[in-house]
Write a protein that holds these residues in place. Structure first.
Motif, PDB file in Angstrom:
ATOM      1  N   SER A  14      -3.156   9.824   9.873  1.00  0.00           N
ATOM      2  CA  SER A  14      -4.225   8.869   9.568  1.00  0.00           C
ATOM      3  C   SER A  14      -3.775   7.751   8.636  1.00  0.00           C
ATOM      4  CB  SER A  14      -5.403   9.601   8.926  1.00  0.00           C
ATOM      5  OG  SER A  14      -5.052  10.083   7.641  1.00  0.00           O
ATOM      6  N   GLY A  15      -2.627   7.921   8.001  1.00  0.00           N
ATOM      7  CA  GLY A  15      -2.149   6.927   7.049  1.00  0.00           C
ATOM      8  C   GLY A  15      -2.634   7.165   5.633  1.00  0.00           C
ATOM      9  N   MET A  16      -3.387   8.238   5.409  1.00  0.00           N
ATOM     10  CA  MET A  16      -3.914   8.513   4.066  1.00  0.00           C
ATOM     11  C   MET A  16      -2.816   8.855   3.072  1.00  0.00           C
ATOM     12  SD  MET A  16      -7.313   8.301   3.842  1.00  0.00           S
ATOM     13  CE  MET A  16      -7.860   9.403   2.574  1.00  0.00           C
ATOM     14  N   ALA A  17      -1.623   9.223   3.550  1.00  0.00           N
ATOM     15  CA  ALA A  17      -0.517   9.529   2.642  1.00  0.00           C
ATOM     16  C   ALA A  17       0.326   8.286   2.355  1.00  0.00           C
ATOM     17  CB  ALA A  17       0.358  10.636   3.234  1.00  0.00           C
ATOM     18  N   ASN A  18      -0.090   7.146   2.875  1.00  0.00           N
ATOM     19  CA  ASN A  18       0.624   5.895   2.649  1.00  0.00           C
ATOM     20  C   ASN A  18      -0.116   5.104   1.564  1.00  0.00           C
ATOM     21  OD1 ASN A  18       1.742   3.346   2.682  1.00  0.00           O
ATOM     22  ND2 ASN A  18       1.600   3.084   4.900  1.00  0.00           N
ATOM     23  N   PRO A  19       0.426   5.055   0.344  1.00  0.00           N
ATOM     24  CA  PRO A  19      -0.273   4.369  -0.748  1.00  0.00           C
ATOM     25  C   PRO A  19      -0.621   2.911  -0.429  1.00  0.00           C
ATOM     26  CG  PRO A  19       1.529   5.662  -1.634  1.00  0.00           C
ATOM     27  CD  PRO A  19       1.658   5.699  -0.138  1.00  0.00           C
ATOM     28  N   ALA A  20       0.240   2.204   0.291  1.00  0.00           N
ATOM     29  CA  ALA A  20      -0.034   0.797   0.613  1.00  0.00           C
ATOM     30  C   ALA A  20      -1.247   0.672   1.535  1.00  0.00           C
ATOM     31  CB  ALA A  20       1.191   0.157   1.262  1.00  0.00           C
ATOM     32  N   LYS A  21      -1.401   1.613   2.464  1.00  0.00           N
ATOM     33  CA  LYS A  21      -2.550   1.588   3.366  1.00  0.00           C
ATOM     34  C   LYS A  21      -3.844   1.881   2.612  1.00  0.00           C
ATOM     35  CE  LYS A  21      -3.866   2.903   7.968  1.00  0.00           C
ATOM     36  NZ  LYS A  21      -3.938   1.598   8.587  1.00  0.00           N
ATOM     37  N   VAL A  22      -3.778   2.828   1.699  1.00  0.00           N
ATOM     38  CA  VAL A  22      -4.958   3.165   0.888  1.00  0.00           C
ATOM     39  C   VAL A  22      -5.349   1.979   0.010  1.00  0.00           C
ATOM     40  CG1 VAL A  22      -5.831   4.673  -0.934  1.00  0.00           C
ATOM     41  CG2 VAL A  22      -4.495   5.634   0.945  1.00  0.00           C
ATOM     42  N   GLN A  23      -4.365   1.348  -0.622  1.00  0.00           N
ATOM     43  CA  GLN A  23      -4.673   0.187  -1.468  1.00  0.00           C
ATOM     44  C   GLN A  23      -5.216  -0.966  -0.630  1.00  0.00           C
ATOM     45  OE1 GLN A  23      -0.879   0.069  -3.497  1.00  0.00           O
ATOM     46  NE2 GLN A  23      -1.809   0.864  -5.375  1.00  0.00           N
ATOM     47  N   GLY A  40      -9.422  -8.897  -0.852  1.00  0.00           N
ATOM     48  CA  GLY A  40      -8.202  -9.455  -0.277  1.00  0.00           C
ATOM     49  C   GLY A  40      -8.114  -9.179   1.213  1.00  0.00           C
ATOM     50  N   ASP A  41      -6.970  -8.717   1.648  1.00  0.00           N
ATOM     51  CA  ASP A  41      -6.721  -8.407   3.055  1.00  0.00           C
ATOM     52  C   ASP A  41      -7.173  -6.976   3.334  1.00  0.00           C
ATOM     53  OD1 ASP A  41      -5.856  -8.738   5.645  1.00  0.00           O
ATOM     54  OD2 ASP A  41      -3.756  -8.292   5.184  1.00  0.00           O
ATOM     55  N   TRP A  42      -8.486  -6.798   3.479  1.00  0.00           N
ATOM     56  CA  TRP A  42      -9.084  -5.467   3.588  1.00  0.00           C
ATOM     57  C   TRP A  42      -8.696  -4.786   4.896  1.00  0.00           C
ATOM     58  CZ3 TRP A  42     -13.948  -3.649   6.077  1.00  0.00           C
ATOM     59  CH2 TRP A  42     -14.271  -2.343   5.675  1.00  0.00           C
ATOM     60  N   ASP A  43      -8.310  -3.525   4.821  1.00  0.00           N
ATOM     61  CA  ASP A  43      -7.963  -2.704   5.982  1.00  0.00           C
ATOM     62  C   ASP A  43      -9.038  -1.632   6.137  1.00  0.00           C
ATOM     63  OD1 ASP A  43      -6.930  -1.034   7.916  1.00  0.00           O
ATOM     64  OD2 ASP A  43      -5.072  -0.594   6.849  1.00  0.00           O
ATOM     65  N   PRO A  44      -9.975  -1.783   7.093  1.00  0.00           N
ATOM     66  CA  PRO A  44     -11.094  -0.845   7.220  1.00  0.00           C
ATOM     67  C   PRO A  44     -10.756   0.456   7.940  1.00  0.00           C
ATOM     68  CG  PRO A  44     -11.285  -2.533   8.880  1.00  0.00           C
ATOM     69  CD  PRO A  44     -10.088  -2.896   8.033  1.00  0.00           C
ATOM     70  N   SER A  45      -9.522   0.642   8.373  1.00  0.00           N
ATOM     71  CA  SER A  45      -9.194   1.804   9.212  1.00  0.00           C
ATOM     72  C   SER A  45      -9.446   3.140   8.522  1.00  0.00           C
ATOM     73  CB  SER A  45      -7.751   1.719   9.711  1.00  0.00           C
ATOM     74  OG  SER A  45      -6.848   1.725   8.640  1.00  0.00           O
ATOM     75  N   LEU A  46      -9.256   3.210   7.214  1.00  0.00           N
ATOM     76  CA  LEU A  46      -9.471   4.488   6.532  1.00  0.00           C
ATOM     77  C   LEU A  46     -10.952   4.855   6.454  1.00  0.00           C
ATOM     78  CD1 LEU A  46      -6.749   4.564   3.748  1.00  0.00           C
ATOM     79  CD2 LEU A  46      -6.695   5.476   6.063  1.00  0.00           C
ATOM     80  N   ALA A  47     -11.831   3.870   6.592  1.00  0.00           N
ATOM     81  CA  ALA A  47     -13.267   4.177   6.653  1.00  0.00           C
ATOM     82  C   ALA A  47     -13.558   5.037   7.885  1.00  0.00           C
ATOM     83  CB  ALA A  47     -14.094   2.898   6.672  1.00  0.00           C
ATOM     84  N   LEU A  48     -12.867   4.752   8.978  1.00  0.00           N
ATOM     85  CA  LEU A  48     -13.041   5.559  10.191  1.00  0.00           C
ATOM     86  C   LEU A  48     -12.498   6.970   9.986  1.00  0.00           C
ATOM     87  CD1 LEU A  48     -12.022   2.868  12.827  1.00  0.00           C
ATOM     88  CD2 LEU A  48     -14.335   3.615  12.202  1.00  0.00           C
ATOM     89  N   VAL A  49     -11.389   7.081   9.265  1.00  0.00           N
ATOM     90  CA  VAL A  49     -10.831   8.401   8.956  1.00  0.00           C
ATOM     91  C   VAL A  49     -11.838   9.200   8.127  1.00  0.00           C
ATOM     92  CG1 VAL A  49      -9.000   9.614   7.697  1.00  0.00           C
ATOM     93  CG2 VAL A  49      -8.444   7.612   9.089  1.00  0.00           C
TER      94      VAL A  49
END
Length: 144
Positions: free
Chosen positions: A22-31, A38-47
């Motif tokens: 899911s990318g939850m272990a990637n600190p850059a993705k979480v930030q 800024g450059d918001w990444d909404p993918s973790l909301a789906l996770v």
């Protein structure tokens, strides 16, 4: 005993794989998810939504089994936390957790995955987390 250990290992392995996929272990993705301005990444909301959708019905089953004083499917006693209102400790702990998650991009589950992958961020986070656990009781006594 061995059966419960194998079950715990299998569940932990599944959880760790899910965090990696899911990318939850990637600190850059979480930030990126936490950077709303800024450059918001909404993918973790789906996770998170997927995790909640899976967990909620299972918590209802666990609550019902606990009220009926029936063991879990593994045979272990079910012990769920009570439902209490907001307390100063809960709010302070949540704020500290959120600040740490935002600064590091890591929370405890992914930190253990990173530690297992021999990533320095995981080691640093786990050491900080253990330090916080050791200091909790003395600090709590000092603050009260």
């Amino acid at each position: 005993m061995m059966k419960n250990t194998l079950q715990a290992f299998a569940i932990g392995l599944l959880f760790g794989c899910g965090l990696l996929l899911s990318g939850m272990a990637n600190p850059a993705k979480v930030q990126g998810f936490l950077d709303l301005a800024g450059d918001w990444d909404p993918s973790l909301a789906l996770v998170m939504a997927g995790a909640i959708a899976v967990a909620m019905p299972l918590f209802r089953v666990a609550e019902a089994r606990s009220r009926a004083q029936r063991p879990s499917w593994s045979g272990a006693v079910i012990s769920l936390p009570g439902k209490h209102g907001l307390t100063r400790s809960l709010i302070l702990g949540s704020v500290l957790f959120g600040i740490g998650w935002g600064l590091a991009g890591i929370c405890p589950g992914p930190a253990l995955v990173l530690l297992g992958a021999l990533q320095w961020q995981g080691l640093l986070f786990v050491l900080a987390m253990l330090t916080g656990m050791v200091l909790y009781r003395p600090l709590a006594r000092w603050l009260h």
